[in-house]
Design an enzyme around this catalytic site. Structure first.
Site, PDB file in Angstrom:
ATOM      1  N   GLY A 229      78.576  22.753  -9.482  1.00 26.28           N
ATOM      2  CA  GLY A 229      79.276  23.632  -9.139  1.00 26.28           C
ATOM      3  C   GLY A 229      79.042  25.348  -9.142  1.00 26.28           C
ATOM      4  O   GLY A 229      77.470  26.040  -8.959  1.00 26.28           O
ATOM      5  N   SER A 230      79.984  25.797  -8.491  1.00 27.51           N
ATOM      6  CA  SER A 230      79.188  27.577  -8.964  1.00 27.51           C
ATOM      7  C   SER A 230      78.569  28.411 -10.461  1.00 27.51           C
ATOM      8  O   SER A 230      78.898  27.721 -11.429  1.00 27.51           O
ATOM      9  CB  SER A 230      80.404  28.293  -8.342  1.00 27.51           C
ATOM     10  OG  SER A 230      81.095  28.141  -9.590  1.00 27.51           O
ATOM     11  N   GLU A 249      74.612  22.566 -12.445  1.00 22.31           N
ATOM     12  CA  GLU A 249      73.509  22.512 -11.485  1.00 22.31           C
ATOM     13  C   GLU A 249      74.637  23.624  -9.847  1.00 22.31           C
ATOM     14  O   GLU A 249      75.140  23.363 -10.063  1.00 22.31           O
ATOM     15  CB  GLU A 249      74.292  21.018 -10.335  1.00 22.31           C
ATOM     16  CG  GLU A 249      73.069  20.100 -11.106  1.00 22.31           C
ATOM     17  CD  GLU A 249      71.284  20.343 -10.979  1.00 22.31           C
ATOM     18  OE1 GLU A 249      70.985  21.248  -9.942  1.00 22.31           O
ATOM     19  OE2 GLU A 249      70.515  19.285 -11.562  1.00 22.31           O
ATOM     20  N   CYS A 283      74.603  23.954  -1.752  1.00 29.16           N
ATOM     21  CA  CYS A 283      73.785  24.465  -2.484  1.00 29.16           C
ATOM     22  C   CYS A 283      72.371  25.013  -1.666  1.00 29.16           C
ATOM     23  O   CYS A 283      71.526  25.597  -2.519  1.00 29.16           O
ATOM     24  CB  CYS A 283      73.726  23.799  -3.619  1.00 29.16           C
ATOM     25  SG  CYS A 283      72.488  22.104  -4.185  1.00 29.16           S
ATOM     26  N   GLU A 377      75.680  34.221  -2.978  1.00 32.12           N
ATOM     27  CA  GLU A 377      75.154  32.478  -2.532  1.00 32.12           C
ATOM     28  C   GLU A 377      76.465  32.861  -1.085  1.00 32.12           C
ATOM     29  O   GLU A 377      77.317  33.171  -1.167  1.00 32.12           O
ATOM     30  CB  GLU A 377      75.338  31.804  -3.008  1.00 32.12           C
ATOM     31  CG  GLU A 377      75.380  30.089  -2.084  1.00 32.12           C
ATOM     32  CD  GLU A 377      75.787  29.007  -3.338  1.00 32.12           C
ATOM     33  OE1 GLU A 377      76.339  29.441  -4.648  1.00 32.12           O
ATOM     34  OE2 GLU A 377      75.592  28.032  -3.865  1.00 32.12           O
TER      35      GLU A 377
HETATM   36  P1  NAP Z   1      83.610  25.784  -8.083  1.00 32.93           P
HETATM   37  O1  NAP Z   1      84.467  25.665  -7.816  1.00 32.93           O
HETATM   38  O2  NAP Z   1      83.024  25.897  -9.170  1.00 32.93           O
HETATM   39  O3  NAP Z   1      84.108  23.174  -8.524  1.00 32.93           O
HETATM   40  C1  NAP Z   1      83.343  22.916  -9.158  1.00 32.93           C
HETATM   41  C2  NAP Z   1      84.059  21.858  -9.853  1.00 32.93           C
HETATM   42  O4  NAP Z   1      84.896  22.708 -11.278  1.00 32.93           O
HETATM   43  C3  NAP Z   1      85.583  21.656  -9.672  1.00 32.93           C
HETATM   44  O5  NAP Z   1      85.690  20.304 -10.123  1.00 32.93           O
HETATM   45  C4  NAP Z   1      86.070  22.387 -10.304  1.00 32.93           C
HETATM   46  O6  NAP Z   1      87.697  21.810  -9.867  1.00 32.93           O
HETATM   47  C5  NAP Z   1      85.815  22.873 -11.590  1.00 32.93           C
HETATM   48  N1  NAP Z   1      86.095  23.654 -12.694  1.00 32.93           N
HETATM   49  C6  NAP Z   1      86.842  25.281 -11.818  1.00 32.93           C
HETATM   50  N2  NAP Z   1      86.912  25.937 -13.165  1.00 32.93           N
HETATM   51  C7  NAP Z   1      86.138  25.018 -14.090  1.00 32.93           C
HETATM   52  C8  NAP Z   1      86.875  25.470 -15.419  1.00 32.93           C
HETATM   53  N3  NAP Z   1      87.181  26.362 -16.121  1.00 32.93           N
HETATM   54  N4  NAP Z   1      86.119  23.865 -16.807  1.00 32.93           N
HETATM   55  C9  NAP Z   1      86.291  22.890 -16.184  1.00 32.93           C
HETATM   56  N5  NAP Z   1      85.710  22.445 -14.594  1.00 32.93           N
HETATM   57  C10 NAP Z   1      86.270  23.839 -13.872  1.00 32.93           C
HETATM   58  O7  NAP Z   1      82.376  24.927  -7.534  1.00 32.93           O
HETATM   59  P2  NAP Z   1      82.650  24.403  -5.874  1.00 32.93           P
HETATM   60  O8  NAP Z   1      83.371  25.224  -4.535  1.00 32.93           O
HETATM   61  O9  NAP Z   1      83.853  23.372  -5.828  1.00 32.93           O
HETATM   62  O10 NAP Z   1      81.159  23.728  -5.053  1.00 32.93           O
HETATM   63  C11 NAP Z   1      80.855  24.748  -4.524  1.00 32.93           C
HETATM   64  C12 NAP Z   1      79.488  25.254  -5.773  1.00 32.93           C
HETATM   65  O11 NAP Z   1      78.544  24.631  -6.345  1.00 32.93           O
HETATM   66  C13 NAP Z   1      78.335  26.569  -5.154  1.00 32.93           C
HETATM   67  O12 NAP Z   1      78.534  27.797  -5.699  1.00 32.93           O
HETATM   68  C14 NAP Z   1      77.270  25.678  -5.225  1.00 32.93           C
HETATM   69  O13 NAP Z   1      75.883  25.832  -4.356  1.00 32.93           O
HETATM   70  C15 NAP Z   1      77.566  25.171  -6.064  1.00 32.93           C
HETATM   71  N6  NAP Z   1      76.727  23.795  -5.931  1.00 32.93           N
HETATM   72  C16 NAP Z   1      75.395  23.286  -6.478  1.00 32.93           C
HETATM   73  C17 NAP Z   1      74.787  22.043  -6.389  1.00 32.93           C
HETATM   74  C18 NAP Z   1      73.307  21.653  -6.790  1.00 32.93           C
HETATM   75  O14 NAP Z   1      72.624  20.583  -6.927  1.00 32.93           O
HETATM   76  N7  NAP Z   1      72.369  23.009  -6.976  1.00 32.93           N
HETATM   77  C19 NAP Z   1      75.285  21.747  -5.307  1.00 32.93           C
HETATM   78  C20 NAP Z   1      76.910  21.473  -4.576  1.00 32.93           C
HETATM   79  C21 NAP Z   1      76.955  22.559  -5.024  1.00 32.93           C
HETATM   80  P3  NAP Z   1      88.276  22.289  -8.757  1.00 32.93           P
HETATM   81  O15 NAP Z   1      88.021  21.801  -8.135  1.00 32.93           O
HETATM   82  O16 NAP Z   1      89.982  21.829  -9.762  1.00 32.93           O
HETATM   83  O17 NAP Z   1      88.707  23.855  -9.186  1.00 32.93           O
END
Ligand code: NAP
Length: 476
Positions: A229-230, A249, A283, A377
């Site tokens: 995630g982020s 990741e 990502c 990003e």
């Molecule tokens: P995100 O907002 O960080 O959410 C990712 C996951 O974390 C979701 O299931 C989210 O739940 C959960 N989450 C949020 N706050 C949390 C907390 N306090 N404790 C535990 N879990 C929590 O990311 P996104 O918008 O879904 O995805 C985009 C990001 O992912 C981008 O930065 C991208 O670069 C990154 N990404 C990285 C890779 C890699 O392999 N490096 C691959 C794909 C994406 P909710 O959905 O309920 O908010």
């Protein structure tokens, strides 16, 4: 009719707390409802995983491998249902949703094979005087209970990259998918059940990261967190997790470097797919393109032309390349970033337009490293083209970032290739393709602020196991 989905706890599909609606991201229509897990549901899910952990650890390797192979076969059999679910709930163009399903089939197939290759090695303990008379070896033991938290942008294959290696290495799991895209994860859990996975080995909870996710990652019965995630959420999880193994990741501001000897037609096509596929919500999406000044003008012309050929629209339409962003707020955010960059002197060469949640593929020029569209990003269909004096300057600028996931370099010159490999501080250096390249069995993960640890089935299995040393003293 709206389908009603459930959570999976200890092998039972459970209604749990109040339901919320999951929407088609292009039409805005409700496609399903699913319950939000309450605190007691998260507790029950972790307890179920805890109970199932010894069963999974003791399950013979061939059985784990068979379950994973059967899951791969079921994914293939149900591929069109998975693809249309991804296209609807994530807004991903159907052709790319289909490709994601194919990749998830590979991920489970690789895990079924890697399950059989997880082994240790002997250690010559008598290499030191204190080890004389001892025989030593180490084995890999599953960590136990894994909390898997996934993002919205690959609702199947990024979940597969956590679930398949966790099961292959003998762990149980609690999975929390992104709230935007829970339906694909439900279908995957159903396939695992149908493939014969015992009750409690995988548990699915859904709900906001700030509550449900937080309860999960701070639970002391969890042995390891695997998060994609982020960067902000990743950093937060690390600060509250306590003593647990953690794989992160995270994001990137993926650069591309173009040397003067590159085939510009190929580069323009690959960069356009790499920048706009899944509306740039990848990502390793192409974001910063550094071109040698000798080829900057012809490259930019070709890139703009290819960008303008992208078909934008309903992701369920077979012809469409670029669908909506996950949410109108995200489309508004990138619109603001582009306006802010324009205010500071950036030039929109094409795109720069929004219709509801759709942001049109956009090329920017005249940018600088202080602008958000370069430094942060973008996670949107926006790429910037930047002219550099020479190849070395392009490498330096590509490297000048807090992130380090993957980078693409286009050149036919082997000396340039070797220099790029040596200079670039990224988890993956992709030569003659964009940073988007990923095969599901390669080590994949970021340096610097892009994360901790590696995925890629075998490498994830290494992170999901503990090395256990065995020393046997010869008693007579
Ligand atoms: P995100 O907002 O960080 O959410 C990712 C996951 O974390 C979701 O299931 C989210 O739940 C959960 N989450 C949020 N706050 C949390 C907390 N306090 N404790 C535990 N879990 C929590 O990311 P996104 O918008 O879904 O995805 C985009 C990001 O992912 C981008 O930065 C991208 O670069 C990154 N990404 C990285 C890779 C890699 O392999 N490096 C691959 C794909 C994406 P909710 O959905 O309920 O908010």
């Amino acid at each position: 009719m709206t389908a009603e989905y459930r959570l999976l706890i200890d092998g039972q599909w459970t209604a749990a707390g109040p339901s919320f609606e999951v929407k088609n991201k292009y039409s805005g229509q409700t496609i399903a409802t699913i319950p939000t897990a309450r605190r007691e549901d998260v507790d029950a899910a972790v307890a179920a995983a805890r109970n199932a952990a010894p069963l999974m650890a003791d399950m013979p390797t061939y059985k784990r491998s068979e379950i994973l192979a059967r899951t791969a076969a079921l994914l293939r059999e149900r591929s069109e249902d998975f693809a249309t679910t991804i296209a609807a709930e994530a807004g991903k163009a159907l052709k790319y949703a289909r490709a994601e399903v194919d990749r998830a089939v590979s991920t489970f197939t690789i895990a079924s094979e890697e399950a059989k290759r997880m082994h240790g090695e002997t250690v010559p303990l008598d290499a030191v005087p204190s080890g004389e008379g001892y025989f030593g070896f180490w084995v890999r033991r599953p960590v136990g209970v894994i909390a898997a938290i996934s993002p919205f942008n690959f609702p199947l294959n990024l979940v597969a990259h956590k679930v398949a290696p966790a099961l292959a290495s003998g762990n149980s799991l609690v999975l929390k998918p992104a709230t935007w895209t829970p339906l694909t994860a439900v279908k995957l859990c159903q396939a695992l059940q149908d493939a014969g996975l015992p009750a409690g080995a995988i548990n699915l909870i859904v709900g906001p990261g700030s509550t449900v996710g937080e309860w999960l990652v701070t639970d002391s019965r969890v042995d390891k967190i695997t998060f994609t995630g982020s960067p902000d959420v990743g950093r937060h999880i690390l600060s509250v997790a306590g003593i647990k193994k953690v794989t992160l990741e995270l994001g990137n501001t993926s650069p591309v470097v173009i040397a003067p000897d590159a085939d510009l037609d190929v580069v323009a096509k690959r960069c356009a797919v790499g920048a706009y596929y899944n509306s740039g919500q990848v990502c390793i999406s192409v974001q910063r393109i550094y071109s040698d000044k000798q080829v900057y003008a012809p490259f930019t012309e070709k890139f703009v032309k290819t960008t303008e050929s992208m078909v934008v629209g309903d992701p369920l339409d077979e012809r469409v390349d670029v669908g909506p962003m996950i949410d109108i707020q995200e489309a508004n955010r990138i619109e603001d970033w582009v306006h802010e960059a324009q205010g500071a002197g950036a030039k929109v060469l094409t795109g720069g337009r929004r219709e509801a949640a759709v942001y049109y593929p956009t090329v920017l020029a005249n940018v600088n490293s202080g602008m958000k569209v370069v430094a942060e990003e973008v996670f949107a269909p926006v790429a910037s083209v930047i002219a550099c004096d020479d190849f070395e300057e392009s490498l330096r600028q590509a490297n000048d970032t807090k992130f380090g996931l993957q980078v693409g370099v286009f050149t036919k010159d082997i000396d340039r290739v070797l220099k790029a490999v040596k200079w670039l501080n990224f988890g993956g250096v992709i030569i003659n393709d964009t940073p988007n390249f990923r095969a599901d069995h390669m080590p994949y993960g970021g340096n610097r602020q892009s994360g901790l640890g590696r995925e890629g089935v075998r490498y994830a299995m290494e992170e999901m196991t503990n090395l256990q040393m065995v020393a046997i003293r010869q008693s007579s």
